[in-house]
Design a protein around this motif. Sequence first.
Motif, PDB file in Angstrom:
ATOM      1  N   TRP A 163       5.885   4.719   6.227  1.00  0.00           N
ATOM      2  CA  TRP A 163       4.619   5.462   6.289  1.00  0.00           C
ATOM      3  C   TRP A 163       3.566   4.672   7.041  1.00  0.00           C
ATOM      4  O   TRP A 163       2.768   5.240   7.791  1.00  0.00           O
ATOM      5  CB  TRP A 163       4.113   5.800   4.889  1.00  0.00           C
ATOM      6  CG  TRP A 163       4.929   6.842   4.219  1.00  0.00           C
ATOM      7  CD1 TRP A 163       5.787   6.670   3.161  1.00  0.00           C
ATOM      8  CD2 TRP A 163       4.999   8.228   4.564  1.00  0.00           C
ATOM      9  NE1 TRP A 163       6.372   7.851   2.835  1.00  0.00           N
ATOM     10  CE2 TRP A 163       5.908   8.835   3.680  1.00  0.00           C
ATOM     11  CE3 TRP A 163       4.380   9.005   5.526  1.00  0.00           C
ATOM     12  CZ2 TRP A 163       6.209  10.183   3.743  1.00  0.00           C
ATOM     13  CZ3 TRP A 163       4.683  10.352   5.587  1.00  0.00           C
ATOM     14  CH2 TRP A 163       5.588  10.919   4.697  1.00  0.00           C
ATOM     15  N   LEU A 164       3.539   3.367   6.856  1.00  0.00           N
ATOM     16  CA  LEU A 164       2.569   2.536   7.564  1.00  0.00           C
ATOM     17  C   LEU A 164       2.857   2.508   9.060  1.00  0.00           C
ATOM     18  O   LEU A 164       1.932   2.582   9.876  1.00  0.00           O
ATOM     19  CB  LEU A 164       2.561   1.119   6.982  1.00  0.00           C
ATOM     20  CG  LEU A 164       2.119   1.023   5.525  1.00  0.00           C
ATOM     21  CD1 LEU A 164       2.231  -0.412   5.023  1.00  0.00           C
ATOM     22  CD2 LEU A 164       0.710   1.537   5.352  1.00  0.00           C
ATOM     23  N   TRP A 165       4.143   2.428   9.436  1.00  0.00           N
ATOM     24  CA  TRP A 165       4.507   2.470  10.856  1.00  0.00           C
ATOM     25  C   TRP A 165       4.174   3.833  11.456  1.00  0.00           C
ATOM     26  O   TRP A 165       3.708   3.926  12.597  1.00  0.00           O
ATOM     27  CB  TRP A 165       5.982   2.127  11.058  1.00  0.00           C
ATOM     28  CG  TRP A 165       6.248   0.660  10.952  1.00  0.00           C
ATOM     29  CD1 TRP A 165       6.881   0.003   9.935  1.00  0.00           C
ATOM     30  CD2 TRP A 165       5.858  -0.352  11.885  1.00  0.00           C
ATOM     31  NE1 TRP A 165       6.909  -1.338  10.171  1.00  0.00           N
ATOM     32  CE2 TRP A 165       6.290  -1.589  11.371  1.00  0.00           C
ATOM     33  CE3 TRP A 165       5.177  -0.334  13.096  1.00  0.00           C
ATOM     34  CZ2 TRP A 165       6.070  -2.791  12.038  1.00  0.00           C
ATOM     35  CZ3 TRP A 165       4.965  -1.538  13.761  1.00  0.00           C
ATOM     36  CH2 TRP A 165       5.408  -2.739  13.229  1.00  0.00           C
ATOM     37  N   ALA A 166       4.387   4.886  10.697  1.00  0.00           N
ATOM     38  CA  ALA A 166       4.053   6.231  11.180  1.00  0.00           C
ATOM     39  C   ALA A 166       2.545   6.348  11.397  1.00  0.00           C
ATOM     40  O   ALA A 166       2.090   6.905  12.413  1.00  0.00           O
ATOM     41  CB  ALA A 166       4.538   7.287  10.202  1.00  0.00           C
ATOM     42  N   PHE A 167       1.767   5.811  10.468  1.00  0.00           N
ATOM     43  CA  PHE A 167       0.314   5.844  10.617  1.00  0.00           C
ATOM     44  C   PHE A 167      -0.111   5.052  11.848  1.00  0.00           C
ATOM     45  O   PHE A 167      -0.968   5.504  12.622  1.00  0.00           O
ATOM     46  CB  PHE A 167      -0.367   5.286   9.359  1.00  0.00           C
ATOM     47  CG  PHE A 167      -1.846   5.155   9.504  1.00  0.00           C
ATOM     48  CD1 PHE A 167      -2.654   6.282   9.543  1.00  0.00           C
ATOM     49  CD2 PHE A 167      -2.442   3.910   9.619  1.00  0.00           C
ATOM     50  CE1 PHE A 167      -4.032   6.167   9.697  1.00  0.00           C
ATOM     51  CE2 PHE A 167      -3.805   3.787   9.768  1.00  0.00           C
ATOM     52  CZ  PHE A 167      -4.600   4.925   9.811  1.00  0.00           C
ATOM     53  N   LEU A 168       0.475   3.884  12.051  1.00  0.00           N
ATOM     54  CA  LEU A 168       0.153   3.081  13.228  1.00  0.00           C
ATOM     55  C   LEU A 168       0.491   3.845  14.513  1.00  0.00           C
ATOM     56  O   LEU A 168      -0.291   3.831  15.471  1.00  0.00           O
ATOM     57  CB  LEU A 168       0.898   1.751  13.188  1.00  0.00           C
ATOM     58  CG  LEU A 168       0.647   0.802  14.357  1.00  0.00           C
ATOM     59  CD1 LEU A 168      -0.820   0.392  14.424  1.00  0.00           C
ATOM     60  CD2 LEU A 168       1.538  -0.425  14.237  1.00  0.00           C
ATOM     61  N   ALA A 169       1.613   4.543  14.524  1.00  0.00           N
ATOM     62  CA  ALA A 169       1.989   5.341  15.695  1.00  0.00           C
ATOM     63  C   ALA A 169       0.982   6.462  15.937  1.00  0.00           C
ATOM     64  O   ALA A 169       0.592   6.720  17.087  1.00  0.00           O
ATOM     65  CB  ALA A 169       3.398   5.918  15.504  1.00  0.00           C
ATOM     66  N   ILE A 170       0.532   7.115  14.866  1.00  0.00           N
ATOM     67  CA  ILE A 170      -0.478   8.177  15.003  1.00  0.00           C
ATOM     68  C   ILE A 170      -1.765   7.624  15.587  1.00  0.00           C
ATOM     69  O   ILE A 170      -2.364   8.223  16.488  1.00  0.00           O
ATOM     70  CB  ILE A 170      -0.731   8.861  13.643  1.00  0.00           C
ATOM     71  CG1 ILE A 170       0.489   9.691  13.247  1.00  0.00           C
ATOM     72  CG2 ILE A 170      -1.994   9.709  13.670  1.00  0.00           C
ATOM     73  CD1 ILE A 170       0.459  10.169  11.807  1.00  0.00           C
ATOM     74  N   VAL A 171      -2.194   6.465  15.102  1.00  0.00           N
ATOM     75  CA  VAL A 171      -3.424   5.846  15.610  1.00  0.00           C
ATOM     76  C   VAL A 171      -3.272   5.497  17.090  1.00  0.00           C
ATOM     77  O   VAL A 171      -4.178   5.750  17.892  1.00  0.00           O
ATOM     78  CB  VAL A 171      -3.805   4.596  14.775  1.00  0.00           C
ATOM     79  CG1 VAL A 171      -4.917   3.805  15.443  1.00  0.00           C
ATOM     80  CG2 VAL A 171      -4.211   4.998  13.373  1.00  0.00           C
ATOM     81  N   LEU A 231       0.832  -1.198   0.000  1.00  0.00           N
ATOM     82  CA  LEU A 231       0.000   0.000   0.000  1.00  0.00           C
ATOM     83  C   LEU A 231       0.864   1.245   0.000  1.00  0.00           C
ATOM     84  O   LEU A 231       0.600   2.208  -0.708  1.00  0.00           O
ATOM     85  CB  LEU A 231      -0.915  -0.013   1.227  1.00  0.00           C
ATOM     86  CG  LEU A 231      -1.879   1.138   1.397  1.00  0.00           C
ATOM     87  CD1 LEU A 231      -2.851   1.182   0.230  1.00  0.00           C
ATOM     88  CD2 LEU A 231      -2.630   1.001   2.700  1.00  0.00           C
ATOM     89  N   ALA A 232       1.893   1.228   0.819  1.00  0.00           N
ATOM     90  CA  ALA A 232       2.795   2.366   0.941  1.00  0.00           C
ATOM     91  C   ALA A 232       4.118   1.854   1.503  1.00  0.00           C
ATOM     92  O   ALA A 232       4.231   0.702   1.916  1.00  0.00           O
ATOM     93  CB  ALA A 232       2.196   3.419   1.855  1.00  0.00           C
TER      94      ALA A 232
END
Length: 143
Positions: free
Chosen positions: A118-126, A113-114
């Motif tokens: 970026w996916l780890w960063a998104f998971l951290a944001i969530v 997907l990316a």
Amino acid sequence: MSLATTGRHGTRRVKALLAPLGVAAATGAVFAFVGTVDPNEPGHYPTCPFLWITGLYCPGCGTMRTIHALAHLDPVAALGLNPLAVAMIPFLVFWWGRWVVRAWQGRPRRTTLAHPAWLWAFLAIVMVYWVVRNLPFGAFLAP
């Protein structure tokens, strides 16, 4: 030109577009249903299992009411219910659009997907959003 006369390449394009168009149709159906059946009225939808068990909000809590607000063209209310869900919409539309373009061009689907960063960063944001919306100073993030 009808689908019958589009030729072999045209038929492949149409078949390749079926999946992203199916996702768009399912998304539209969800928006129409949640926009019609108000999640603010009790008894229409089940309670979030995480909220029910722990009494804490999960990252998705308020998303159905957010969808309902967006279906009624009320972005301010939607942001007040789940700002993370609202912020994700442009990214989801971008990825869906990229999928449509790749399908139309006959290019193979990407298996990622990316970039993983970026996916780890998104998971951290969530995860941060999940914790902060349950703390006293993050009450403005609660639905």
